[in-house]
Design an enzyme around this catalytic site. Structure first.
Site, PDB file in Angstrom:
ATOM      1  N   GLY B 326      44.247  37.297  33.534  1.00 24.21           N
ATOM      2  CA  GLY B 326      43.652  36.878  34.810  1.00 24.21           C
ATOM      3  C   GLY B 326      43.914  35.396  35.055  1.00 24.21           C
ATOM      4  CB  SER B 327      42.006  32.977  37.049  1.00 26.73           C
ATOM      5  OG  SER B 327      41.983  33.851  38.156  1.00 26.73           O
ATOM      6  CB  THR B 328      42.453  32.516  31.321  1.00 26.90           C
ATOM      7  OG1 THR B 328      43.123  33.744  31.039  1.00 26.90           O
ATOM      8  CG2 THR B 328      40.959  32.768  31.424  1.00 26.90           C
ATOM      9  CE  LYS B 330      44.578  31.933  39.625  1.00 26.17           C
ATOM     10  NZ  LYS B 330      43.346  32.192  40.369  1.00 26.17           N
TER      11      LYS B 330
END
Lengths: 381, 623
Positions: B326-328, B330
């Protein structure tokens, strides 16, 4: 006798008897034979002490048996060969009756009906036959002109076959073969022609398959099969022979030393005090010990054969010859069996194996030989 | 009747005697020859046989090494366990004895059946009538005491002590420590026959399995003489066994227990690494299970129960659980943009709530329906704007993104000292061609840029990547073994950590600062997605929230609120963090399964980890 005139000097020479010693004259024993038997018995006690886990109780028991056996030998040695000759048919007849009795009212033990139970003691009539058969055959030929005729050989064979058949029916193949051979030895010494001997051997050999198919019990066949290939069933029937060979082989040249035989001390060797005592001996004393043991046996046999040649009548000669060769059969079959040369047949090693019955019979036989040797007359008539 | 010719007869007899003597002699020679054959020619064969007959080597199992945490708290040890045995040859009436035994000691019908079966097949089980035959394993202290009082009534019955593995903390760190179990037939074939001759147990999972060689020790042996029935006669020679080395793990068991507690009713995983060393401080896979259940064989019902548990307690999520990051991801994608010069930190992207590729009608949504407006890199990370990263990913392209993420260990085994680590997936053109035999599409680049799509990471990989950011590119290998130690000599053996050539040295310090600042703003910034947990923190730290979709949302469908979804359809919540920022002491990756958004449940768990480790205290559990 017609030929006496010129054969007398030779006969005189042949029967010339040296001064008899006290043992020979009074006790009617043969010094050399006695020495050999005592030596063997001592070896037997030494081995028994080791194979019996140093149990003195076993030694005392064996000593008592030896004592009895020697007393019987001494007693029989006192009986003159002429008396033995007279007794032979009665002895043989009684034996036959007892053998028939065994088949009818005998006691069973380990699947075979061999014993007569007299309440106080049990008794194997086949033991009597070990002596009675050679006596009877010798008796039969004692007044015949030898070598025997074909008809006389047939009659001699019948004398052997009747008790042999009865014993084989118990079943006790080992003893019946032993008794058959003792009778056969008498016929051999009586002078059966070589040609006839070879023919008979040929017939027996070719009859083996018939014997195998119709007369042998399964357990007997199994023994033979196991003998041919012991490794086939190493945990079962082949176990005895493998462990026995291991005991003998691991003894090497000088053996593991007295009381140090691991095969026997740790129970790997079955029947190590009785039928397989030779293996226990070989393990602890090696090839050296074995050679000495066999040498002592050889000397006893040579002495026995010599006594036969010195005997003064047909009965004595035949009886002595057949008894000493039967003694050898014991040795050969036992050692052949434990070393894997012959199938397992329950025969003891004479004078060494723990146990009483056969020792008494064997010593009685030696008693007869000694009687023959010490009752000689200065001149034969 | 013919007249007997005594002279002729005598000569005949003498001839026959000579022949007989020769025969006897020859036959004796045959016997001697056979003896020579056995005793001289085949001597070696029979000597070996006789030695093998009597000498038996009895293996002496070594003591298994103990397992400690970094501070010396025992995680696995050996403890005496008692079993009830019977020596058949010493018992007159076995049936009567067992019947009376059942009056004072509880022996189940199954145990009784097993014993009777064993008694019937002693030989097949290589047992003798003079051996101890077990009736019941694992007596309670009470039963041992009760038997001791009644001992005199049971001649031939014994209580035998033996050593069993014990895990005093039960389910704590169960997936890391692992357990030992009885050696099975497959293991029997692979294990060293001599080394394991006396051992009954072998490491099955976790450290117990991975460091089996270290823990097991060296077998000792007693050479004994035995007779034909296998009865002991005497000892010939004795070599004592060498105990296995004791293992000290890098785990801090207090931290481990607090984190396990923090999960409450949730399942998930936490990996906490010391960035300076790569030592793993805590490794939690929730829920766990009581390791002691497996030591002496778990009952089939109990095992079934564990296996069918929806929370999957037996599943090691740490190295075998694969989740979309997921957004980790980014911060890594952002760093890639800076590294390749595709963006500058101040470049802005307008977020209307969705993103569209040129000439494609598909709308790629941002998690914020109404959009973030103008977003630069800092805001992109701090507010986790998807549109910013769709744009960045498109500019970066899959090849560069994949190469760069690969340098952080995404989609690769970390090489941690645990068995059965999974790889995860780092998608690339080659990967898709190889696995799916399909070409790569632009759209897939976009969703890869926000950690969805094909990308899968293990919690451990995520923690390793976080430690790399915290270290500004300095690689450390995550590991659980601090050292192992010979219990006799106290000689320590350090783990062999291969870190050669894995540092990320070509990223400028400025770029690191930009990204770490953005992660700082995730927790400490005004509009940071995890500002709730950063608010009252007595230390500064950096973090990033993430949400991994369990269930894809269709194009035209409204995303439902977490509370409206069935539990097992809810998103996984993720959070990565490290603290303190200037000299990081701990890097953490948290996954709370079906926790919904990363900020709501995963971030608080991370905060508990940091508090506990940095301050020595923490409060409670997540709701």
């Amino acid at each position: 006798m017609e030929l006496n005139s010129y054969s007398a000097p030779q006969q005189l020479k042949g029967t010339q008897i040296r001064q008899l010693s006290f043992i020979e004259k009074t006790l009617h024993l043969d010094t050399l034979l006695l020495f050999g038997l005592l030596l063997m018995s001592c070896i037997g006690l030494v081995v028994l002490y080791s194979s019996g886990n140093q149990n003195m109780g076993l030694i005392y028991k064996q000593l008592v048996r030896m004592g009895i056996a020697f007393i019987i030998m001494i007693a029989i040695a006192r009986i003159s060969p002429d008396t033995l000759l007279r007794w032979a048919p009665w002895f043989y007849g009684a034996g036959i009756i007892l053998l028939i009795a065994v088949l009818i009212v005998g006691t069973k033990s380990k699947g075979a009906q061999r014993w007569l139970n007299f309440g106080l003691f049990r008794f194997q009539p086949s033991e009597i036959m070990k002596l009675a058969v050679p006596m009877m055959v010798s008796y039969y030929y004692s007044n015949k002109n030898l070598p025997p005729s074909f008809k006389q050989i047939v009659i001699g064979s019948l004398i052997i076959l009747i008790p042999t058949g009865l014993i084989a029916k118990q079943p006790d193949l080992g003893t019946s073969l032993l008794i058959a051979s003792s009778g056969f030895f008498a016929i051999y010494f009586a002078g059966i022609s070589w040609r006839l001997l070879l023919t008979a051997t040929g017939i027996f050999a070719s009859a083996a398959p018939i014997f195998w198919t119709y007369f042998m019990h399964d357990y007997q066949k199994q023994r033979v099969l196991t003998f041919l290939d012991p490794e086939k069933d190493p945990r079962g029937a082949g176990y005895h022979i493998i462990q026995s060979q291991t005991a003998i082989g691991s003894g090497g040249t000088y053996g593991k030393g007295w009381l140090n035989g691991t095969q026997s001390q740790l129970d790997f060797l079955p029947e190590r005090s009785t039928d397989f005592v030779f293996s226990a001996f070989s393990e602890e004393f090696g090839l050296m010990g074995v050679s000495i043991l066999l040498l002592v046996y050889f000397l006893i046999i040579v002495r026995g054969l010599f006594i036969g040649t010195q005997a003064q009548n047909t009965f004595s000669r035949l009886l002595c010859g057949s008894l000493i060769l039967t003694f050898f059969v014991y040795i050969f079959v036992n050692i052949g069996m434990v070393s894997g040369l012959l199938p397992v047949v329950g025969l003891p090693l004479p004078l060494v194996s723990y146990g009483g019955t056969s020792m008494v019979t064997i010593m009685a036989g030696f008693g007869m030989m000694m009687s023959i040797h010490t009752h000689r007359k200065l001149y034969s008539s | 009747m013919e007249i007997k010719d005594n002279f002729k007869e005598k000569r005949l007899f003498s001839n026959r005697t000579i022949v007989a003597a020769i025969m006897v002699f020859l036959m004796l020679i045959i016997l001697i020859a056979q003896m020579f054959n056995l005793q001289i020619l085949q001597y070696e064969k029979y000597r070996t046989r006789s030695v093998n007959n009597r000498l038996k080597i009895e293996p002496q199992p070594p003591r298994r090494g103990l397992i400690y945490d970094r501070d010396g708290v025992i995680l696995a040890d050996n403890t005496p366990s008692f079993q009830l045995t019977l020596i058949p040859e010493e018992v007159k009436n076995i049936n009567d004895t067992t019947l009376r035994l059942r009056n004072i000691i509880e022996i189940s019908d199954e145990e009784m059946e097993r014993f009777e079966k064993l008694m019937k097949n002693l030989w097949r089980n290589n047992l003798h009538r003079f051996d101890h035959i077990p009736i019941k394993f694992q007596l309670t202290d009470n039963e041992v005491a009760r038997f001791a009082i009644n001992r005199h009534l049971f001649p031939g019955v014994y209580v035998k002590a033996h050593i069993a593995r014990r895990y005093p903390l039960k389910e704590v760190a169960s997936h890391i420590i692992g357990y030992v179990g009885r050696i099975n037939e497959i293991e029997l074939k692979t294990l060293d026959y001599f080394d394991y001759a006396g051992s009954t147990h072998v490491g099955k999972t976790g450290i117990e399995k991975y460091y089996e060689d270290v823990l097991h020790g060296t077998v000792g042996e007693i050479k004994v003489e035995k007779n034909v029935s296998g009865r002991y006669i005497r000892t010939i020679e004795e070599t004592p066994p060498k105990p296995g080395n004791d293992i000290y793990l890098t785990i801090n068991s207090t931290l481990q227990m607090e984190v396990e507690k923090a999960f409450g009713k949730y399942s998930g995983a936490v990996v906490a690494i010391e960035p300076s060393s790569g030592e793993i401080l805590a490794m939690v896979s929730q829920p766990g299970y009581d390791l002691n259940l497996f030591v002496n064989g778990i009952s089939s019902e109990k095992y079934k129960e564990l296996q069918q548990d929806k929370m999957q307690p037996l599943f090691n999520r740490l190295t075998r659980g694969q989740y979309p990051p997921g957004s980790t991801t980014k911060p890594l994608v952002g760093l890639a943009g800076l590294y390749y010069g595709v963006i500058k930190p101040d470049d802005e992207v307008f977020c209307p709530g969705h993103y569209m590729l040129p000439n494609v009608s598909h709308k790629y949504r941002c998690w914020k329906k109404w959009g973030h407006g103008k977003v630069d890199l800092n805001h992109g990370i701090a507010q986790s704007c998807d549109v910013y990263f769709y744009d960045l990913s498109y500019k970066l392209g899959i090849d560069r993104m994949s190469t760069f993420l690969g340098r952080f260990g995404i989609g690769q085994k970390t090489g941690i000292d645990l068995p059965g680590e999974k790889t995860g997936i780092l998608p690339s053109r080659e990967w898709k061609k190889r696995v799916k035999n399909e070409p790569w599409f632009h759209g897939e680049t976009l969703i890869s840029g926000i950690g969805q799509g094909f990308t899968l990471t293990t919690p451990l990989q995520l923690a390793q990547a976080t430690a790399l950011i915290a270290n500004r590119g300095k690689y450390v290998k995550p590991h659980l073994l601090k050292y192992h130690e010979d219990p006799a000599t106290k000689n320590k053996v350090m783990p062999d950590l291969d870190t050669e050539g894995k540092d990320i040295e070509d990223v400028s310090n400025q770029d690191w600062n930009t990204i770490i600042q953005a992660m700082h703003d995730v927790v400490h910034g005004k509009r940071g997605t995890a500002r709730k947990i950063g608010k009252d923190a007595p230390f500064t730290f950096a973090g990033k929230t993430g949400t991994a979709q369990v269930f894809g949302v269709k194009q035209d469908e409204e995303a439902k609120k977490t509370e409206e979804l069935a539990f097992e359809l809810r998103d996984h919540a993720l959070f990565i963090a490290f603290a303190p920022i200037d000299k990081p002491k701990i890097a953490v990756a948290v996954i709370v399964e079906h926790g919904g958004g990363g900020s709501s449940v995963a971030a608080p768990v991370a905060r508990i980890v940091l508090d506990q480790y940095l301050l020595g205290e923490s409060n409670g559990t997540i709701e």
